[in-house]
Design a protein around this motif. Structure first.
Motif, PDB file in Angstrom:
ATOM      1  N   THR A  82      -4.025  17.549  20.518  1.00  0.00           N
ATOM      2  CA  THR A  82      -5.295  17.062  21.062  1.00  0.00           C
ATOM      3  C   THR A  82      -5.465  15.550  20.969  1.00  0.00           C
ATOM      4  O   THR A  82      -6.369  14.998  21.599  1.00  0.00           O
ATOM      5  CB  THR A  82      -6.490  17.682  20.313  1.00  0.00           C
ATOM      6  N   GLY A  83      -4.634  14.899  20.153  1.00  0.00           N
ATOM      7  CA  GLY A  83      -4.794  13.469  19.935  1.00  0.00           C
ATOM      8  C   GLY A  83      -5.810  13.134  18.861  1.00  0.00           C
ATOM      9  O   GLY A  83      -6.056  11.961  18.589  1.00  0.00           O
ATOM     10  N   LYS A  84      -6.394  14.158  18.261  1.00  0.00           N
ATOM     11  CA  LYS A  84      -7.387  13.947  17.207  1.00  0.00           C
ATOM     12  C   LYS A  84      -7.025  14.782  15.984  1.00  0.00           C
ATOM     13  O   LYS A  84      -6.690  15.965  16.111  1.00  0.00           O
ATOM     14  CB  LYS A  84      -8.784  14.384  17.665  1.00  0.00           C
ATOM     15  N   ALA A  85      -7.129  14.155  14.814  1.00  0.00           N
ATOM     16  CA  ALA A  85      -6.901  14.881  13.563  1.00  0.00           C
ATOM     17  C   ALA A  85      -8.162  15.654  13.196  1.00  0.00           C
ATOM     18  O   ALA A  85      -9.272  15.135  13.355  1.00  0.00           O
ATOM     19  CB  ALA A  85      -6.536  13.909  12.448  1.00  0.00           C
ATOM     20  N   PRO A  86      -8.028  16.884  12.734  1.00  0.00           N
ATOM     21  CA  PRO A  86      -9.217  17.633  12.342  1.00  0.00           C
ATOM     22  C   PRO A  86      -9.904  17.009  11.129  1.00  0.00           C
ATOM     23  O   PRO A  86      -9.241  16.498  10.226  1.00  0.00           O
ATOM     24  CB  PRO A  86      -8.684  19.029  12.010  1.00  0.00           C
ATOM     25  N   THR A  87     -11.218  17.070  11.125  1.00  0.00           N
ATOM     26  CA  THR A  87     -12.001  16.514  10.023  1.00  0.00           C
ATOM     27  C   THR A  87     -12.721  17.595   9.219  1.00  0.00           C
ATOM     28  O   THR A  87     -13.336  17.300   8.210  1.00  0.00           O
ATOM     29  CB  THR A  87     -13.049  15.509  10.551  1.00  0.00           C
ATOM     30  N   TRP A  88     -12.642  18.828   9.680  1.00  0.00           N
ATOM     31  CA  TRP A  88     -13.238  19.958   8.974  1.00  0.00           C
ATOM     32  C   TRP A  88     -12.173  20.998   8.661  1.00  0.00           C
ATOM     33  O   TRP A  88     -11.212  21.173   9.418  1.00  0.00           O
ATOM     34  CB  TRP A  88     -14.325  20.618   9.826  1.00  0.00           C
ATOM     35  N   PHE A  89     -12.414  21.721   7.585  1.00  0.00           N
ATOM     36  CA  PHE A  89     -11.499  22.779   7.135  1.00  0.00           C
ATOM     37  C   PHE A  89     -12.338  23.955   6.646  1.00  0.00           C
ATOM     38  O   PHE A  89     -13.352  23.775   5.991  1.00  0.00           O
ATOM     39  CB  PHE A  89     -10.616  22.251   6.006  1.00  0.00           C
ATOM     40  N   ARG A  90     -11.905  25.154   6.978  1.00  0.00           N
ATOM     41  CA  ARG A  90     -12.550  26.358   6.469  1.00  0.00           C
ATOM     42  C   ARG A  90     -11.499  27.260   5.867  1.00  0.00           C
ATOM     43  O   ARG A  90     -10.471  27.539   6.490  1.00  0.00           O
ATOM     44  CB  ARG A  90     -13.299  27.099   7.568  1.00  0.00           C
ATOM     45  N   ALA A  91     -11.753  27.707   4.653  1.00  0.00           N
ATOM     46  CA  ALA A  91     -10.828  28.596   3.958  1.00  0.00           C
ATOM     47  C   ALA A  91     -10.905  29.999   4.566  1.00  0.00           C
ATOM     48  O   ALA A  91     -11.999  30.514   4.795  1.00  0.00           O
ATOM     49  CB  ALA A  91     -11.164  28.658   2.472  1.00  0.00           C
ATOM     50  N   PRO A  92      -9.760  30.620   4.827  1.00  0.00           N
ATOM     51  CA  PRO A  92      -9.776  31.997   5.322  1.00  0.00           C
ATOM     52  C   PRO A  92     -10.569  32.903   4.379  1.00  0.00           C
ATOM     53  O   PRO A  92     -10.383  32.863   3.162  1.00  0.00           O
ATOM     54  CB  PRO A  92      -8.292  32.384   5.346  1.00  0.00           C
ATOM     55  N   GLY A  93     -11.454  33.673   4.954  1.00  0.00           N
ATOM     56  CA  GLY A  93     -12.263  34.585   4.159  1.00  0.00           C
ATOM     57  C   GLY A  93     -13.269  33.890   3.258  1.00  0.00           C
ATOM     58  O   GLY A  93     -13.922  34.535   2.439  1.00  0.00           O
TER      59      GLY A  93
END
Length: 123
Positions: A82-93
């Motif tokens: 996408t050309g953009k680094a993700p800034t959010w993260f969600r843990a599985p479950g």
């Protein structure tokens, strides 16, 4: 969450567009690499793309090195696609661990949880 999925993601994208809604998509690396076209489409429609690990493991049982591998690999793929680094993260479950919080912060991502479980996993 858990996509992109070739069956469900286009339907969700159409519904969001119909109502003029922007959303955050938490993508799994394994799915994103298989459906890079959908990742690009999500981004092109102005939605936010976030990291949901490479394989969707229970992070409470992984070493810090394995957590880093899950998150880095996914972030690198999403950035390349996408050309953009993700800034959010969600843990599985929603299964956070000290290692997942530490590593995600080191990689420049903030953790996001949820307050309502729609039980979409319970068919």
């Amino acid at each position: 969450d858990d996509g992109p999925d070739p069956r469900h993601t286009p339907t969700v994208l159409a519904l969001l567009e119909q109502h003029g809604i922007r959303a955050t998509f938490f993508l799994i690396g394994e799915n994103a690499v298989e459906h890079a076209d959908l990742v690009r489409e999500i981004a092109a429609r102005g939605h936010h793309i976030a990291n949901h690990t490479w394989t969707h493991p229970d992070l409470r049982h992984l070493s810090e090195a394995k957590v880093r591998e899950e998150l880095e690999r996914t972030s690198e793929l999403l950035h390349r696609t996408t050309g953009k680094a993700p800034t959010w993260f969600r843990a599985p479950g929603g299964d956070w661990s000290p290692a997942s919080l530490k590593v995600s912060a080191e990689l420049g991502m903030r953790p996001m949880a949820w307050s309502v479980d729609p039980r979409d996993w319970a068919r």
